[in-house]
Design an enzyme around this catalytic site. Sequence first.
Site, PDB file in Angstrom:
ATOM      1  CE  LYS A 250      -8.299  -2.491   4.544  1.00 29.72           C
ATOM      2  NZ  LYS A 250      -8.379  -3.748   3.805  1.00 29.72           N
TER       3      LYS A 250
ATOM      4  CD1 TRP B 152      -2.090  -2.281   1.638  1.00 31.03           C
ATOM      5  CD2 TRP B 152      -3.037  -1.180  -0.057  1.00 31.03           C
ATOM      6  NE1 TRP B 152      -3.105  -3.069   1.137  1.00 31.03           N
ATOM      7  CE2 TRP B 152      -3.698  -2.412   0.102  1.00 31.03           C
ATOM      8  CE3 TRP B 152      -3.447  -0.323  -1.079  1.00 31.03           C
ATOM      9  CZ2 TRP B 152      -4.761  -2.807  -0.726  1.00 31.03           C
ATOM     10  CZ3 TRP B 152      -4.509  -0.708  -1.899  1.00 31.03           C
ATOM     11  CH2 TRP B 152      -5.153  -1.935  -1.715  1.00 31.03           C
TER      12      TRP B 152
ATOM     13  CG  ASP C 235      -3.253   3.785   4.203  1.00 35.79           C
ATOM     14  OD1 ASP C 235      -4.294   3.598   4.865  1.00 35.79           O
ATOM     15  OD2 ASP C 235      -3.011   3.173   3.133  1.00 35.79           O
TER      16      ASP C 235
END
Lengths: 364, 364
Positions: free
Chosen positions: A198, A104, A174
């Site tokens: 999530k 990511w 993030d």
Amino acid sequence: MHNRIYNFSAGPAVLPEGVLEEAQKDLLSLKGLGMSVMEISHRCKAADEIFATTDANLRRLLRLGDNYKILWLGGGASQQFSMVPMNLLRGEGRSADYILTGSWGEKAIKEAKKEGTARAIWTGKAENFVRVPKPEELNFDPKAVYVHYTSNETIQGVQFEAEPDAGGIPLVCDASSDILSRPIDASKYGLIYAGAQKNMGPAGLTVVIIREDLLPLCGENLPSMLSYRVHAENNSVYNTPPVFAIYILMLVTRWLIEIIGGLEPMAAINKRKSQLLYDAIDSSGGFYRGHSDPSCRSAMNVTWRLPSEDLEKEFVAEAKKYSMDGLKGHRSVGGIRASIYNAMPEKGVETLRDFMKDFASKKG
Amino acid sequence: MHNRIYNFSAGPAVLPEGVLEEAQKDLLSLKGLGMSVMEISHRCKAADEIFATTDANLRRLLRLGDNYKILWLGGGASQQFSMVPMNLLRGEGRSADYILTGSWGEKAIKEAKKEGTARAIWTGKAENFVRVPKPEELNFDPKAVYVHYTSNETIQGVQFEAEPDAGGIPLVCDASSDILSRPIDASKYGLIYAGAQKNMGPAGLTVVIIREDLLPLCGENLPSMLSYRVHAENNSVYNTPPVFAIYILMLVTRWLIEIIGGLEPMAAINKRKSQLLYDAIDSSGGFYRGHSDPSCRSAMNVTWRLPSEDLEKEFVAEAKKYSMDGLKGHRSVGGIRASIYNAMPEKGVETLRDFMKDFASKKG
């Protein structure tokens, strides 16, 4: 009886059953309102209350100062990979430092480079992304506008134990896969972003927490929907935000506060859950091989390999028979991944741990 | 008993009760899956089936050719105001024509001008946005990359009866507030976009339908999440789309096909519903004054004034006592607005019509 299974998916992921039950009960009419929360105007009193309660709960859980704005956006964390640099990096002489600890982070810097000067000051790629950097490996540009990092890499299962010390440069994080999983030191952050799917709610909501002193960096001529300044000035109702997803986040934050008791107990539970699986890996005599360096093991995504891909396939298929789903590792790294976010019950992790022991003893 | 009220909100808006009931029933476990649709991975088989069914239903209802791609995005129609020109207008010598029939068209061109050359070829602003242009008022640039228009202006209640004839220039249409309310001639469109929260589902999903021959116009170096090409190449799962909202859209399209019987009967119902209110306006002896020119009256958003703002306030407050909500006009234009999308039952419109007659006879 709902006949629910144990869902180890990396995201969208398991939600607290009590949250789903409350949403179900009120789905046709929210608290005597006569309308579904999916049907109410985003400018009505009921929506205002949902937004305000969710905002207050997040502030309380994350201990955010009044100098932070919370924005409800769409587009997922992936859109933030671009919005962060579009807003903060466009401008004479600006540059940002990126720490890459997995897939990511790599995606984030790729998008940032389209918008401005982004420098990878550390990458774990050559080591196959098994760890986070040591403090002495980080050479920050003291003039960097921000330092970007990924607090937990969902695919590799590599997590920072704590915020990197960037010597006062605002951290941009993030936090998609570990937000609300443990307490943070909010004052270190300039900006936190996280897709909801999530630890917070259904897909389609992205939470952005931005320190107000960064807002003046955002250019005047950005597309309105891509400007943090526009969203902040309009309290996130510049256009219609994803009301239903925010409502679920409200219920999730309430669950964290009232049932779990806050982020300290949540962190302790998460630690205990992940330890069960890491112990099963470490005590398997090499049958299971963890991906991450033990110092950087994620409490959210536990990743490991088996002696062969055939055994991995068998493991996943066999686990399904015991009502466990979503255990296949990400297609880019293979192996097994158990995502055990806040809402995964300890019982689910124990069931997986028992299955791991059993499988290893049969096949090892 | 749900004690549901009649919700005339402009969006988010009323959904079919049967859709809400099915979503409620399956909220903790989708069809024996053991997971909520909010919890399933966007790459699992169950999600694939939801996306494929929704795609097929939309194609069938809108009679889309195989040369169209359907994308599931976030950010609302407002983000499309920028994405359309970012993708289609950036490039040597490109320009686009915009037809402005209300507030949303004005917002669209404002964002487009940040990205490239956008020309307002007609605006109804001087007339207070009461109508759409006559064919002879439109002078298209034959070299325009596209012609943008708003099929139904939600705030003013002004609707095109049919697609403007742009002589083969691809139409780009913001259809947020009338998509799926009537049949369209899909072949005239290069691109259709619509926020879901009026006729399709909950807020947080934006449907973009793009003709494949436009995809090569999309620049290579756009932010990935803002590129139609990237989303099209990845079948809308470049990142996590808003799965739950797509699921609701699947149920809504199924309701349109199986219960309503398609868009022809839906259009007839919508015509009948709106006519009830326009008749009440026209027969009120001037007590109610419709906003739009009768030739351009919206079947989705019926807008009108009363003799005074005090009476308008009283109308809205009094209607609430009869279980009707959301009737206040948009803050920018005032008056009354009854949004009567597909899912508003005829009984709700009749109730409002009766109330209008009663209120006029008492106060007129």
